[in-house]
Design a protein around this motif. Structure first.
Motif, PDB file in Angstrom:
ATOM      1  N   PHE A 110      11.917  16.742 -33.190  1.00 21.02           N
ATOM      2  CA  PHE A 110      11.723  15.408 -32.626  1.00 21.02           C
ATOM      3  C   PHE A 110      11.539  15.431 -31.108  1.00 21.02           C
ATOM      4  O   PHE A 110      11.685  14.408 -30.449  1.00 21.02           O
ATOM      5  N   THR A 111      11.198  16.595 -30.554  1.00 25.57           N
ATOM      6  CA  THR A 111      10.866  16.697 -29.137  1.00 25.57           C
ATOM      7  C   THR A 111       9.440  16.187 -28.930  1.00 25.57           C
ATOM      8  O   THR A 111       8.721  15.921 -29.907  1.00 25.57           O
ATOM      9  N   LEU A 112       9.026  16.106 -27.689  1.00 27.45           N
ATOM     10  CA  LEU A 112       7.648  15.695 -27.415  1.00 27.45           C
ATOM     11  C   LEU A 112       6.667  16.650 -28.089  1.00 27.45           C
ATOM     12  O   LEU A 112       5.690  16.213 -28.700  1.00 27.45           O
ATOM     13  N   GLU A 113       6.943  17.949 -28.006  1.00 23.50           N
ATOM     14  CA  GLU A 113       6.056  18.937 -28.640  1.00 23.50           C
ATOM     15  C   GLU A 113       5.989  18.723 -30.143  1.00 23.50           C
ATOM     16  O   GLU A 113       4.925  18.842 -30.756  1.00 23.50           O
ATOM     17  N   GLY A 114       7.126  18.407 -30.754  1.00 24.21           N
ATOM     18  CA  GLY A 114       7.167  18.141 -32.188  1.00 24.21           C
ATOM     19  C   GLY A 114       6.396  16.886 -32.566  1.00 24.21           C
ATOM     20  O   GLY A 114       5.702  16.843 -33.586  1.00 24.21           O
ATOM     21  N   GLU A 115       6.513  15.857 -31.733  1.00 27.12           N
ATOM     22  CA  GLU A 115       5.780  14.616 -31.992  1.00 27.12           C
ATOM     23  C   GLU A 115       4.275  14.844 -31.868  1.00 27.12           C
ATOM     24  O   GLU A 115       3.488  14.310 -32.647  1.00 27.12           O
ATOM     25  N   ILE A 116       3.874  15.661 -30.898  1.00 26.55           N
ATOM     26  CA  ILE A 116       2.448  15.963 -30.739  1.00 26.55           C
ATOM     27  C   ILE A 116       1.937  16.745 -31.948  1.00 26.55           C
ATOM     28  O   ILE A 116       0.838  16.472 -32.451  1.00 26.55           O
ATOM     29  N   ALA A 117       2.733  17.674 -32.459  1.00 27.91           N
ATOM     30  CA  ALA A 117       2.335  18.423 -33.655  1.00 27.91           C
ATOM     31  C   ALA A 117       2.186  17.488 -34.854  1.00 27.91           C
ATOM     32  O   ALA A 117       1.210  17.585 -35.617  1.00 27.91           O
ATOM     33  N   ALA A 118       3.132  16.562 -35.026  1.00 25.62           N
ATOM     34  CA  ALA A 118       3.049  15.608 -36.135  1.00 25.62           C
ATOM     35  C   ALA A 118       1.839  14.681 -35.949  1.00 25.62           C
ATOM     36  O   ALA A 118       1.146  14.354 -36.931  1.00 25.62           O
ATOM     37  N   TYR A 119       1.589  14.257 -34.715  1.00 25.15           N
ATOM     38  CA  TYR A 119       0.407  13.432 -34.443  1.00 25.15           C
ATOM     39  C   TYR A 119      -0.870  14.180 -34.818  1.00 25.15           C
ATOM     40  O   TYR A 119      -1.755  13.628 -35.474  1.00 25.15           O
ATOM     41  N   ASN A 120      -0.978  15.432 -34.390  1.00 27.70           N
ATOM     42  CA  ASN A 120      -2.193  16.209 -34.674  1.00 27.70           C
ATOM     43  C   ASN A 120      -2.445  16.320 -36.172  1.00 27.70           C
ATOM     44  O   ASN A 120      -3.596  16.239 -36.614  1.00 27.70           O
ATOM     45  N   ALA A 121      -1.383  16.489 -36.949  1.00 23.33           N
ATOM     46  CA  ALA A 121      -1.537  16.570 -38.407  1.00 23.33           C
ATOM     47  C   ALA A 121      -2.103  15.261 -38.966  1.00 23.33           C
ATOM     48  O   ALA A 121      -3.015  15.273 -39.790  1.00 23.33           O
ATOM     49  N   ALA A 122      -1.565  14.141 -38.507  1.00 28.27           N
ATOM     50  CA  ALA A 122      -2.036  12.832 -38.982  1.00 28.27           C
ATOM     51  C   ALA A 122      -3.437  12.533 -38.473  1.00 28.27           C
ATOM     52  O   ALA A 122      -4.276  12.015 -39.220  1.00 28.27           O
ATOM     53  N   ALA A 123      -3.700  12.850 -37.210  1.00 26.66           N
ATOM     54  CA  ALA A 123      -5.005  12.538 -36.615  1.00 26.66           C
ATOM     55  C   ALA A 123      -6.140  13.256 -37.337  1.00 26.66           C
ATOM     56  O   ALA A 123      -7.241  12.715 -37.456  1.00 26.66           O
TER      57      ALA A 123
END
Length: 160
Positions: A110-123
């Motif tokens: 749930f860090t910024l890096e983790g949120e960016i990884a989750a965003y990239n998967a959805a995007a």
């Protein structure tokens, strides 16, 4: 080196948080909202999980959430999702479930890096640039604001 890296991450969090906190709410067309809702419903139908709504249950860390997901279960907390852009609150619930599952699929925290990884998967699965922009605001910018403030910011969608 570690201190410099922490300062860089803190700076990134602050920069992204300010984009969210100081940004004006985006104007999103009814057509884009309908497209987002249709996409979310398709995502929901593919989730291999038993989702449960809760007013109080929250995961303290990704390990707890991942353990539940591996058992085919996921709690979705009512206080964690925003329904301001959706015509029905169920879409906020679906969004959070999909987002949490993306954390699991990417093994991200749930860090910024983790949120960016989750965003990239959805995007990568998003049907349009508009959906990607909504996801970026909801996942990356809002999360950065939460990390920066130490609490959830007022919900909105911004297109910086």
């Amino acid at each position: 080196m570690v201190a410099a890296q922490k300062n860089t991450i803190a700076s990134q969090v602050e920069t992204l948080a300010r984009l969210y906190l100081e940004g004006n709410p985006a104007e999103i067309s009814d057509e884009a909202i309908a497209q987002m809702c249709d996409w979310l419903m398709g995502e929901f139908q593919q989730l291999p999980l038993n989702l449960q709504f809760s007013d109080y249950m929250r995961y303290d860390n990704p390990k707890q959430m991942f353990a539940d997901i591996e058992r085919g279960h996921l709690w979705v907390s009512a206080d964690s999702y925003d329904s301001s852009i959706y015509p029905n609150p169920i879409y906020g619930f679906i969004f959070l479930a999909m987002h949490d599952y993306d954390h699991y699929l990417t093994g991200s925290d749930f860090t910024l890096e983790g949120e960016i990884a989750a965003y990239n998967a959805a995007a990568k699965r998003a049907l349009s640039l508009t959906i990607q922009k909504i996801l970026y605001s909801e996942i990356v910018l809002r999360s950065a604001a939460h990390l920066f403030l130490g609490h959830a910011p007022n919900p909105k969608v911004v297109f910086p």
